[in-house]
Design an enzyme around this catalytic site. Sequence first.
Site, PDB file in Angstrom:
ATOM      1  N   HIS A 195       0.828  -1.208   0.000  1.00 37.64           N
ATOM      2  CA  HIS A 195       0.000   0.000   0.000  1.00 37.64           C
ATOM      3  C   HIS A 195       0.860   1.256   0.000  1.00 37.64           C
ATOM      4  CE1 HIS A 195      -3.780  -1.865   0.219  1.00 37.64           C
ATOM      5  NE2 HIS A 195      -3.778  -2.194   1.497  1.00 37.64           N
ATOM      6  N   GLU A 437       3.523 -16.305 -19.084  1.00 37.21           N
ATOM      7  CA  GLU A 437       3.955 -16.123 -17.694  1.00 37.21           C
ATOM      8  C   GLU A 437       4.736 -17.309 -17.143  1.00 37.21           C
ATOM      9  OE1 GLU A 437       0.798 -13.761 -15.281  1.00 37.21           O
ATOM     10  OE2 GLU A 437      -0.317 -15.073 -16.639  1.00 37.21           O
ATOM     11  N   ASP A 461       5.596 -12.798 -13.077  1.00 33.64           N
ATOM     12  CA  ASP A 461       5.451 -14.240 -12.887  1.00 33.64           C
ATOM     13  C   ASP A 461       6.481 -15.019 -13.693  1.00 33.64           C
ATOM     14  OD1 ASP A 461       3.558 -14.642 -10.945  1.00 33.64           O
ATOM     15  OD2 ASP A 461       1.855 -14.580 -12.320  1.00 33.64           O
ATOM     16  N   CYS A 508       3.706  -6.407 -19.990  1.00 34.57           N
ATOM     17  CA  CYS A 508       2.863  -5.680 -19.034  1.00 34.57           C
ATOM     18  C   CYS A 508       3.342  -5.842 -17.593  1.00 34.57           C
ATOM     19  CB  CYS A 508       1.404  -6.131 -19.144  1.00 34.57           C
ATOM     20  SG  CYS A 508       1.135  -7.864 -18.743  1.00 34.57           S
TER      21      CYS A 508
END
Length: 576
Positions: A195, A437, A461, A508
Amino acid sequence: MPFTVHGLPVSQGIAIGHVHLISHALLEVNHYHVAPRHIEDELARLDEAVATVQGELVGLKAVTTSGQAHSEVGAFVDLQLMMLADPMLVDAARQLVESRRCNAEWALVQQMEHLVEQFRQIEDPYLRERQADVVQVIERLVKVLLGHPGHLPPKRRDGLGTIVVAHDLSPADTIGFRDHNIAGFVTDVGGPTSHTAIVARSLKIPAVVGLHHVRDLLEDDELVIVDGTRGVIIVAPGDEIIEEYRLRRSELEIERSKLNRLRDTRATTLDGESINLMANIEGPKDLPAVKSANADGIGLYRTEFLFIGRDNLPDEDEQYEAYRAVVKAMPSKPVTIRTFDVGNDKALNGVHSRMEPNPALGLRAVRYSLSEPKMFLTQLRALLRASAHGKLQIMVPMLAHAQEIDQCLALIEKAKAELRAEKLKFDEGVQIGGMIEVPAAALSLGMFIRRLAFLSIGTNDLIQYTLAIDRSDEAVVHLYDPLHPAVLKLIAGTIATGARYGLPVSVCGEMAGDLAYTELLLGMGLRNFSMHPGNILEIKQQILRADLGELAPKVQRILKMDEPARIREAVERLVA
């Protein structure tokens, strides 16, 4: 005497200011028994604290909707409000108070530890770090119960800002700081997807996280420098060091202001090659940031955030509205929406789940979708309906087998047939793509090329599965290496194969938005980048300075190297 502490740089920039320590209320919770005649009073005290925190969060939510805070912050507040209303949190704590005759603070902490342990089983780093939401909601409740919410000091007269130092920070905390001269964030815990990191980047506030016991090393009001670019905290700096960092900060601010001038400039290399810079988003609330950067489209819309942390899964109409809102907001620009990337390790409420010995290698992403065909079909119908409003593309995560693609395509055709029968509009030619991935996918691209319209490399990943490294595990994070020769060969091979067969390929993952890898990816032949919208202008500036004619042969030489140290030196020379 000055000294330095090193952590993880998660939000660039330089901050100079005085320390304000935020207390870690959970460390102050004692356990004591409550007499039977006082149990009702204890439950009332708990209920009152819940009502107080709900009021605080609702007030903070109003701030986000008024435009005074970033949309990502509002999404986190929504998530914490849902958690506060979840029976697994407060109701379970109430039961502990009644059954064990304990104080409310201790009951909350016990339930928190139980829930956090469940979150730790989640493989995806971003979602695993959502355990922070549970901890932060409990900490807000405990602070109210203990009677010390912990306010920030007023603005200082010396012109220096406040450096907030905490064990961890919630998005709600950061909104509460908006009226103070906050210069930087420093926390004991956290990573690139925590966060604090996400909010700090959105607010453009320098931040360093993962410093372990930094709160024990610092004192209130102590002067520090936070270098959010290098991940360094300088404690008690001398005048010369302060002046040096002031100069660096001024240079960074000038550079940042210049970037805004590039908003409407097309990302084109020196030798005339046009590059697409797209945005990664979690939902419609991210659209203002996408518009601000003038992204060329949406390269990754993570739909799982519509599903997680809810008692009832979103129905077709709710999903359709969320997808349509983004597609309509990006007229004539592509919007690539990923089918939900969740699994049994991510515990969707209302869906049958089972415990798995190794969730990372179990029923997740496309495997999970195919195991829940009814839920998957609902999402596909919503996506297809939204495709009638613009250039929507559907992307399937974590493909590894031809039969997975075939099953997905069959379900898409089934969804199309149903919509035709119901006379509902959709784009008959909607493009279907897949994410690369896992190494198995990168090494067997032929079956993807024959079936799909585009590919996107999820480097986060791909790196983890190639190297067997969990990048959020501090014990092995030093082994997580995007420049490992095996990783580079898989990425470059995917890009080259796509180019050979005329299949668009994008990246991405985090590498796409990291300036350290821009030239490397360009030299590999990448023409489609997708990243956090806040990184787009910096990457654009780097692209405008790049010459592909010079980069390509240099990168080809790098790809032939097998010594990590040599590779790293060569990549650094590309940037220089």
